[in-house]
Design a protein around this motif. Structure first.
Motif, PDB file in Angstrom:
ATOM      1  N   VAL A 128     -28.921 -10.708  11.141  1.00 46.27           N
ATOM      2  CA  VAL A 128     -29.771 -11.166  10.656  1.00 46.27           C
ATOM      3  C   VAL A 128     -30.717 -12.157  11.370  1.00 46.27           C
ATOM      4  CG1 VAL A 128     -30.347 -12.659   8.757  1.00 46.27           C
ATOM      5  CG2 VAL A 128     -28.649 -11.073   8.700  1.00 46.27           C
ATOM      6  N   ILE A 129     -31.830 -12.167  11.398  1.00 46.40           N
ATOM      7  CA  ILE A 129     -32.864 -12.735  12.467  1.00 46.40           C
ATOM      8  C   ILE A 129     -33.871 -13.454  11.286  1.00 46.40           C
ATOM      9  CG2 ILE A 129     -34.591 -12.988  14.358  1.00 46.40           C
ATOM     10  CD1 ILE A 129     -33.199 -10.071  15.390  1.00 46.40           C
ATOM     11  N   THR A 130     -33.979 -14.792  11.738  1.00 47.78           N
ATOM     12  CA  THR A 130     -34.791 -15.715  10.679  1.00 47.78           C
ATOM     13  C   THR A 130     -35.691 -16.689  11.660  1.00 47.78           C
ATOM     14  OG1 THR A 130     -35.029 -16.973   8.722  1.00 47.78           O
ATOM     15  CG2 THR A 130     -33.082 -17.412  10.190  1.00 47.78           C
ATOM     16  N   PRO A 131     -36.785 -17.261  11.150  1.00 48.24           N
ATOM     17  CA  PRO A 131     -37.235 -18.169  12.181  1.00 48.24           C
ATOM     18  C   PRO A 131     -36.800 -19.247  12.425  1.00 48.24           C
ATOM     19  CG  PRO A 131     -38.819 -17.058  10.512  1.00 48.24           C
ATOM     20  CD  PRO A 131     -37.453 -16.805  10.210  1.00 48.24           C
ATOM     21  N   GLY A 132     -35.888 -19.845  11.559  1.00 46.20           N
ATOM     22  CA  GLY A 132     -35.583 -21.196  12.295  1.00 46.20           C
ATOM     23  C   GLY A 132     -34.119 -21.414  11.384  1.00 46.20           C
ATOM     24  N   HIS A 133     -33.504 -22.493  11.900  1.00 43.92           N
ATOM     25  CA  HIS A 133     -32.301 -23.013  11.444  1.00 43.92           C
ATOM     26  C   HIS A 133     -32.408 -23.676  10.085  1.00 43.92           C
ATOM     27  CE1 HIS A 133     -30.141 -22.272  15.238  1.00 43.92           C
ATOM     28  NE2 HIS A 133     -31.054 -22.797  15.664  1.00 43.92           N
ATOM     29  N   GLY A 134     -33.319 -24.353   9.871  1.00 35.90           N
ATOM     30  CA  GLY A 134     -33.568 -25.388   8.431  1.00 35.90           C
ATOM     31  C   GLY A 134     -34.080 -24.624   7.545  1.00 35.90           C
ATOM     32  N   GLY A 135     -34.296 -25.226   6.181  1.00 33.54           N
ATOM     33  CA  GLY A 135     -34.960 -24.560   5.249  1.00 33.54           C
ATOM     34  C   GLY A 135     -33.912 -23.987   4.446  1.00 33.54           C
ATOM     35  N   SER A 136     -34.494 -23.501   3.217  1.00 33.32           N
ATOM     36  CA  SER A 136     -33.617 -22.734   2.295  1.00 33.32           C
ATOM     37  C   SER A 136     -33.276 -21.402   2.364  1.00 33.32           C
ATOM     38  CB  SER A 136     -33.902 -23.005   0.627  1.00 33.32           C
ATOM     39  OG  SER A 136     -35.699 -22.428   0.728  1.00 33.32           O
ATOM     40  N   ALA A 137     -33.771 -20.991   3.435  1.00 32.28           N
ATOM     41  CA  ALA A 137     -33.616 -19.582   4.113  1.00 32.28           C
ATOM     42  C   ALA A 137     -33.291 -19.332   5.535  1.00 32.28           C
ATOM     43  CB  ALA A 137     -34.600 -18.362   3.422  1.00 32.28           C
ATOM     44  N   GLY A 138     -33.074 -20.489   6.201  1.00 30.33           N
ATOM     45  CA  GLY A 138     -32.772 -20.754   7.490  1.00 30.33           C
ATOM     46  C   GLY A 138     -31.263 -20.245   7.927  1.00 30.33           C
ATOM     47  N   THR A 139     -31.144 -20.262   9.137  1.00 29.41           N
ATOM     48  CA  THR A 139     -29.693 -19.722   9.626  1.00 29.41           C
ATOM     49  C   THR A 139     -28.456 -20.298   9.044  1.00 29.41           C
ATOM     50  OG1 THR A 139     -29.769 -21.154  11.327  1.00 29.41           O
ATOM     51  CG2 THR A 139     -30.608 -19.153  11.794  1.00 29.41           C
ATOM     52  N   ARG A 140     -28.782 -21.768   8.685  1.00 27.54           N
ATOM     53  CA  ARG A 140     -27.551 -22.647   7.863  1.00 27.54           C
ATOM     54  C   ARG A 140     -27.246 -21.899   6.786  1.00 27.54           C
ATOM     55  NH1 ARG A 140     -30.692 -26.887   9.488  1.00 27.54           N
ATOM     56  NH2 ARG A 140     -30.135 -27.828  11.339  1.00 27.54           N
ATOM     57  N   ALA A 141     -28.279 -21.589   6.029  1.00 27.37           N
ATOM     58  CA  ALA A 141     -28.132 -21.226   4.406  1.00 27.37           C
ATOM     59  C   ALA A 141     -27.883 -19.905   4.492  1.00 27.37           C
ATOM     60  CB  ALA A 141     -29.540 -21.412   3.796  1.00 27.37           C
ATOM     61  N   LEU A 142     -28.262 -19.108   5.445  1.00 27.78           N
ATOM     62  CA  LEU A 142     -27.852 -17.487   5.256  1.00 27.78           C
ATOM     63  C   LEU A 142     -26.435 -17.436   5.958  1.00 27.78           C
ATOM     64  CD1 LEU A 142     -31.230 -16.407   6.810  1.00 27.78           C
ATOM     65  CD2 LEU A 142     -30.156 -15.699   4.633  1.00 27.78           C
ATOM     66  N   ASN A 143     -26.116 -18.128   7.063  1.00 23.58           N
ATOM     67  CA  ASN A 143     -24.836 -18.137   7.578  1.00 23.58           C
ATOM     68  C   ASN A 143     -23.604 -18.380   6.388  1.00 23.58           C
ATOM     69  OD1 ASN A 143     -24.904 -16.988  10.090  1.00 23.58           O
ATOM     70  ND2 ASN A 143     -25.780 -18.873  10.872  1.00 23.58           N
ATOM     71  N   THR A 144     -24.098 -19.553   5.640  1.00 24.91           N
ATOM     72  CA  THR A 144     -23.113 -20.052   4.699  1.00 24.91           C
ATOM     73  C   THR A 144     -22.989 -18.970   3.688  1.00 24.91           C
ATOM     74  OG1 THR A 144     -23.954 -22.350   4.770  1.00 24.91           O
ATOM     75  CG2 THR A 144     -22.943 -21.689   2.844  1.00 24.91           C
ATOM     76  N   ALA A 145     -24.235 -18.152   3.150  1.00 22.27           N
ATOM     77  CA  ALA A 145     -23.820 -17.251   2.033  1.00 22.27           C
ATOM     78  C   ALA A 145     -23.127 -15.992   2.900  1.00 22.27           C
ATOM     79  CB  ALA A 145     -25.330 -17.044   1.496  1.00 22.27           C
ATOM     80  N   LEU A 146     -23.502 -15.622   3.939  1.00 22.69           N
ATOM     81  CA  LEU A 146     -22.812 -14.542   4.784  1.00 22.69           C
ATOM     82  C   LEU A 146     -21.464 -14.621   5.017  1.00 22.69           C
ATOM     83  CD1 LEU A 146     -25.737 -13.487   6.979  1.00 22.69           C
ATOM     84  CD2 LEU A 146     -24.924 -12.058   4.945  1.00 22.69           C
ATOM     85  N   LYS A 147     -21.048 -15.962   5.168  1.00 27.81           N
ATOM     86  CA  LYS A 147     -19.426 -16.288   5.354  1.00 27.81           C
ATOM     87  C   LYS A 147     -18.946 -15.747   4.329  1.00 27.81           C
ATOM     88  CE  LYS A 147     -16.262 -19.457   6.821  1.00 27.81           C
ATOM     89  NZ  LYS A 147     -15.165 -18.739   7.006  1.00 27.81           N
ATOM     90  N   GLU A 148     -19.514 -16.553   3.179  1.00 26.79           N
ATOM     91  CA  GLU A 148     -18.708 -16.588   1.873  1.00 26.79           C
ATOM     92  C   GLU A 148     -18.549 -15.197   1.498  1.00 26.79           C
ATOM     93  OE1 GLU A 148     -19.321 -17.953  -2.651  1.00 26.79           O
ATOM     94  OE2 GLU A 148     -20.805 -18.629  -1.046  1.00 26.79           O
ATOM     95  N   ARG A 149     -19.390 -14.240   1.819  1.00 22.62           N
ATOM     96  CA  ARG A 149     -19.313 -12.858   1.358  1.00 22.62           C
ATOM     97  C   ARG A 149     -18.414 -12.094   2.353  1.00 22.62           C
ATOM     98  NH1 ARG A 149     -22.258  -9.260  -1.748  1.00 22.62           N
ATOM     99  NH2 ARG A 149     -21.309  -7.342  -1.812  1.00 22.62           N
ATOM    100  N   LEU A 150     -18.843 -12.327   3.754  1.00 20.62           N
ATOM    101  CA  LEU A 150     -17.925 -11.414   4.545  1.00 20.62           C
ATOM    102  C   LEU A 150     -16.770 -11.918   5.104  1.00 20.62           C
ATOM    103  CD1 LEU A 150     -21.128 -10.479   6.572  1.00 20.62           C
ATOM    104  CD2 LEU A 150     -19.999  -8.913   5.028  1.00 20.62           C
ATOM    105  N   ASN A 151     -16.573 -13.067   5.203  1.00 19.77           N
ATOM    106  CA  ASN A 151     -15.200 -13.573   5.706  1.00 19.77           C
ATOM    107  C   ASN A 151     -14.820 -15.172   5.183  1.00 19.77           C
ATOM    108  OD1 ASN A 151     -13.007 -13.384   7.529  1.00 19.77           O
ATOM    109  ND2 ASN A 151     -13.856 -15.028   8.837  1.00 19.77           N
ATOM    110  N   PRO A 152     -14.481 -15.158   3.916  1.00 22.12           N
ATOM    111  CA  PRO A 152     -14.406 -16.405   2.989  1.00 22.12           C
ATOM    112  C   PRO A 152     -13.241 -17.125   3.627  1.00 22.12           C
ATOM    113  CG  PRO A 152     -13.831 -14.478   1.953  1.00 22.12           C
ATOM    114  CD  PRO A 152     -14.632 -14.003   2.963  1.00 22.12           C
TER     115      PRO A 152
END
Length: 778
Positions: free
Chosen positions: A608-632
């Motif tokens: 997954v590639i996104t423009p930045g770390h912050g924001g509601s769809a930045g790397t932080r938010a996306l990594n949190t959601a992806l970890k919960e789904r793929l490696n909780p």
């Protein structure tokens, strides 16, 4: 190109259904926004000078207040708000004020710096394997330090007489005298700001041996020094936690230096002028004011460092004066003149000998030669650019007659006859330098292929310089090779390139290969672009197109066109979304379900590639959601669990994709490209972050079978042609675009080119090439 419905329950690229279509990709929005100029920072008295957690090296236009929480939190376009604390940025600590450590994008919010345009960014490359005695990161940093010291010694040893400008008279002679006065440690006359001096180049000398294969890391400050700095910081109301960084930056006399000149605190990464002003007032009382000469001198250096984080190796004098004025310096031109006279910074003009000759000819003809461009820069970057130019010129002039390599491709023929060659092309064109390497090996030559990120049959550039990868060095300290091929050449910053070129022995060949359309280097300079612009060596342009619908789409983006492409196998899928929450939801579905089911690509091979770390769809938010789904998991190892995908940043400008293996008393154990990496416990927080989602700067140089590019609505102002080109070009077989930016995508591709960087390398190379052509008998 397929389009999925935004309200579908699952984002399946194999089953697009009728519904609201994505914005027309080839439609360019009218009335382009001004995304090319950085915003101004508030004056240094601004009370809102708190550190932004997501600062980055380059300021962008300030987004609307309503979008502050999302855009300012971090868009990948290097802006002063989103990279500092993120390990994945591959850059130094964040600069809370204008342009902190280069990292992934942030915003141009209230903490943006004075206008200094340019592109910074984060290009990172994976680390090599860990060594028993010295880590690769420590070895690389130490090697770069040794190289800088060696370059400085070379500069000091250059005593050849200056010939350029020797026949000048009148104003031109006065201007040249001003520069020479600066170089001699004298105070220059004030006229140099109105009329630029023609800074003469000193004669090149033979390259000195580069640093040893495994240099010892520099020793840190002693506990006594740190304790004394803590005392001064506490007295001035500054956090004691800055003591270690201040002692490292200022040396063993840091405490005395800070007590005498509190604005030296700006040498510490993360400190902004408003904070240094408060520290100075606490120590000095009423005498600490905007007009203090110490403050102005510190600001000059700090602004140039911030510009370097955005890619500049120098700034024009008027730009620097304007920035000083915005920080409340009452007489910016005089302050800059004092800094030059004190030797804190260097002044030179871009054309050097060529412009001096033009000025001479113009005066002889009685013509007005017009204003000369005055550049101001820090000594370290100036020396690095001059050393790099000399080294490249040395290699370019190393062969009088071509070697007989039996013909072959255009690249092979060019390399056979020249010591320096450039090669440009897309992803498919990378096969050409590999073919060159194979042909050279068949001839018995010692060949090394170096890449920014781990690649088959190649070492990493960082590992090569650190001495942990590659052929090693000969008795003179040069690389033991006959041909060095550097892939991903656009990722070379000026200091890395200088160290690399200095290490190439006489009689060897250097081929710089890369795609000029991708994002530039994390560090200062635009080495590859400058070498191409100077035309000082043969340039081979590949005509091999990138295959398939993804290749067709990316090729169009490279020339400013976002076209519809025919993707019968769903190689390219557009997934429209209404808001950031839906963007995160659809991204998780694509990675965990749709792409693996449709293409047989496992989730751990989808990036997954996104423009930045912050924001509601930045790397932080996306990594949190992806970890919960793929490696909780509970994150029992400093927020990480075994099996987590992470990005490790061992040193500024590098990001190593890895997987968490375990943790023990020694630290967090990672598996990076088959090499075991141990991150000490006290560095985990600053050097490791989750890596299911990264930014384009972190992804440059690598490719994955499938890529999901997430473009939330608040990312619109972060997009540019080179960002889109880089992000989309990371996909091998499949590209999904989670699209929520409406017409901003097409607008960015068509009308937002890469931002320029102010550098000197093109002029230096052109002057050296011209001098070589004018030598008798050549």
């Amino acid at each position: 190109m397929s389009t999925d419905r935004p309200d579908a329950s699952a984002a399946d690229p194999t089953t697009p259904t009728p519904g609201p279509s994505a914005p027309s990709p080839d439609h360019t929005a009218s009335g382009p926004a001004d995304t090319g100029s950085p915003e101004a920072e508030p004056t240094p008295t601004d009370p809102g000078a708190a550190a932004d957690e997501d600062a980055t090296p380059e300021a962008e236009p300030d987004p609307a207040p309503a979008a502050a929480d999302s855009v300012e939190a971090g868009l990948d376009e290097p802006t002063p708000d989103d990279s500092g604390e993120e390990a994945g940025d591959g850059e130094p600590e964040p600069e809370p004020d204008a342009v902190p450590a280069a990292g992934e994008a942030g915003d141009g919010g209230p903490g943006a710096e004075p206008p200094v345009s340019g592109r910074g960014g984060v290009g990172e490359s994976p680390a090599g394997s860990e060594t028993p005695a010295v880590s690769e990161a420590a070895a690389e940093l130490a090697a770069q330090k040794v190289e800088r010291e060696r370059i400085a010694r070379r500069k000091a040893e250059r005593q050849a007489p200056v010939e350029a400008g020797g026949k000048l008279s009148g104003k031109a002679a006065d201007l040249l005298a001003a520069v020479r006065a600066v170089e001699g440690g004298e105070k220059p006359p004030a006229l140099y700001f109105d009329d630029a001096p023609a800074a003469p180049r000193k004669a090149a000398v033979a390259a000195a041996p580069p640093p040893p294969r495994n240099p010892e890391p520099a020793a840190g400050p002693t506990p006594d020094v740190v304790a004394s700095v803590e005392t001064v910081l506490t007295r001035g109301g500054a956090p004691a936690a800055l003591a270690g960084a201040a002692a490292t930056a200022l040396g063993e006399d840091a405490a005395d230096l800070l007590a005498e000149d509190p604005w030296r605190l700006l040498a510490v990464a993360g400190v902004r002028p408003a904070q240094a002003d408060g520290f100075a007032r606490a120590l000095l009382g009423p005498e600490a004011g905007p007009a203090d000469e110490r403050r102005a001198a510190a600001l000059v250096g700090w602004l140039l460092e911030q510009a370097a984080l955005k890619g500049h190796t120098a700034l024009e004098a008027p730009t620097l004066e304007s920035a000083l004025a915005q920080y409340g310096v009452p007489a910016p031109a005089e302050a800059l003149e004092r800094a030059i006279g004190d030797g804190a910074v260097l002044v030179f003009n871009e054309g050097e000998e060529a412009e001096a000759e033009e000025a001479e000819e113009g005066e002889e003809a009685g013509e007005d030669t017009g204003p000369v461009r005055v550049l101001v820069g820090l000594e370290g970057y100036a020396l690095a650019e001059e050393s790099l130019a000399d080294g490249l010129a040395r290699l370019a002039g190393g062969f009088d007659t071509p070697a007989d390599w039996g013909g072959g491709s255009e690249l092979i023929r060019a390399a056979a006859g020249h010591g320096l060659v450039t090669h440009t092309g897309g992803e498919a064109a990378r096969a050409e330098p590999r073919a060159l390497a194979a042909a050279a090996r068949e001839l018995g030559l010692r060949v090394c292929l170096a890449a920014h990120a781990p690649a088959p049959d190649a070492v990493t550039t960082a590992g090569l310089l650190a001495g942990t990868e590659g052929p090693g060095r000969d008795a003179d300290g040069r690389f033991a090779l006959d041909l060095l091929i550097v892939l991903d050449a656009p990722q070379l910053d000026v200091e890395t390139a200088a160290a690399l070129v200095e290490s190439v022995p006489d009689g060897a060949r250097l081929v710089l290969s890369g795609d000029p359309g991708v994002l530039g280097s994390a560090g200062p300079g635009r080495v590859f672009a400058d070498v191409l612009a100077a035309r000082a060596c043969p340039q081979v342009v590949s005509r091999v197109p990138d295959p398939g619908p993804v290749g067709e789409l990316v090729s169009g983006i490279g020339i400013g066109e976002l076209n519809q492409v025919d993707a019968p196998g769903k190689e390219v899928v557009i997934v429209p979304v209404r808001d950031a929450g839906e963007a995160v939801h659809r991204t998780v579905q694509l990675v965990a379900e749709s792409v693996p089911r449709a293409f047989g690509i496992p989730a751990d091979s989808v990036q997954v590639i996104t423009p930045g770390h912050g924001g509601s769809a930045g790397t932080r938010a996306l990594n949190t959601a992806l970890k919960e789904r793929l490696n909780p998991g509970p994150g029992r190892f400093g927020g990480f669990d075994p099996g987590d995908r992470v990005v490790h940043v061992p040193s500024p400008g590098r990001a190593v994709p890895a997987t968490v293996v375990s943790a023990d008393a020694r630290g967090l154990h990672l598996d990076g490209a088959g090499a075991r990496i141990v991150v000490p416990k006290d560095r985990v927080e600053s050097q490791v972050r989750h890596g299911w989602a990264v930014t384009a700067h972190q992804a440059v140089g690598a490719r994955w079978p499938a890529v999901v590019v997430v473009l939330p609505g608040d990312a619109a102002q972060a997009l540019s042609r080179d960002w889109v080109y880089t992000a989309f070009g990371r996909a091998g077989r499949h590209l999904s675009v989670v699209h929520g930016v409406d017409q901003a995508l097409a607008h960015a591709v068509a009308q937002v080119p890469p931002k320029p960087r102010t550098t000197r390398l093109t002029g230096l190379l052109s002057a050296l090439a011209e001098a070589a052509r004018e030598k008798p008998g050549e």
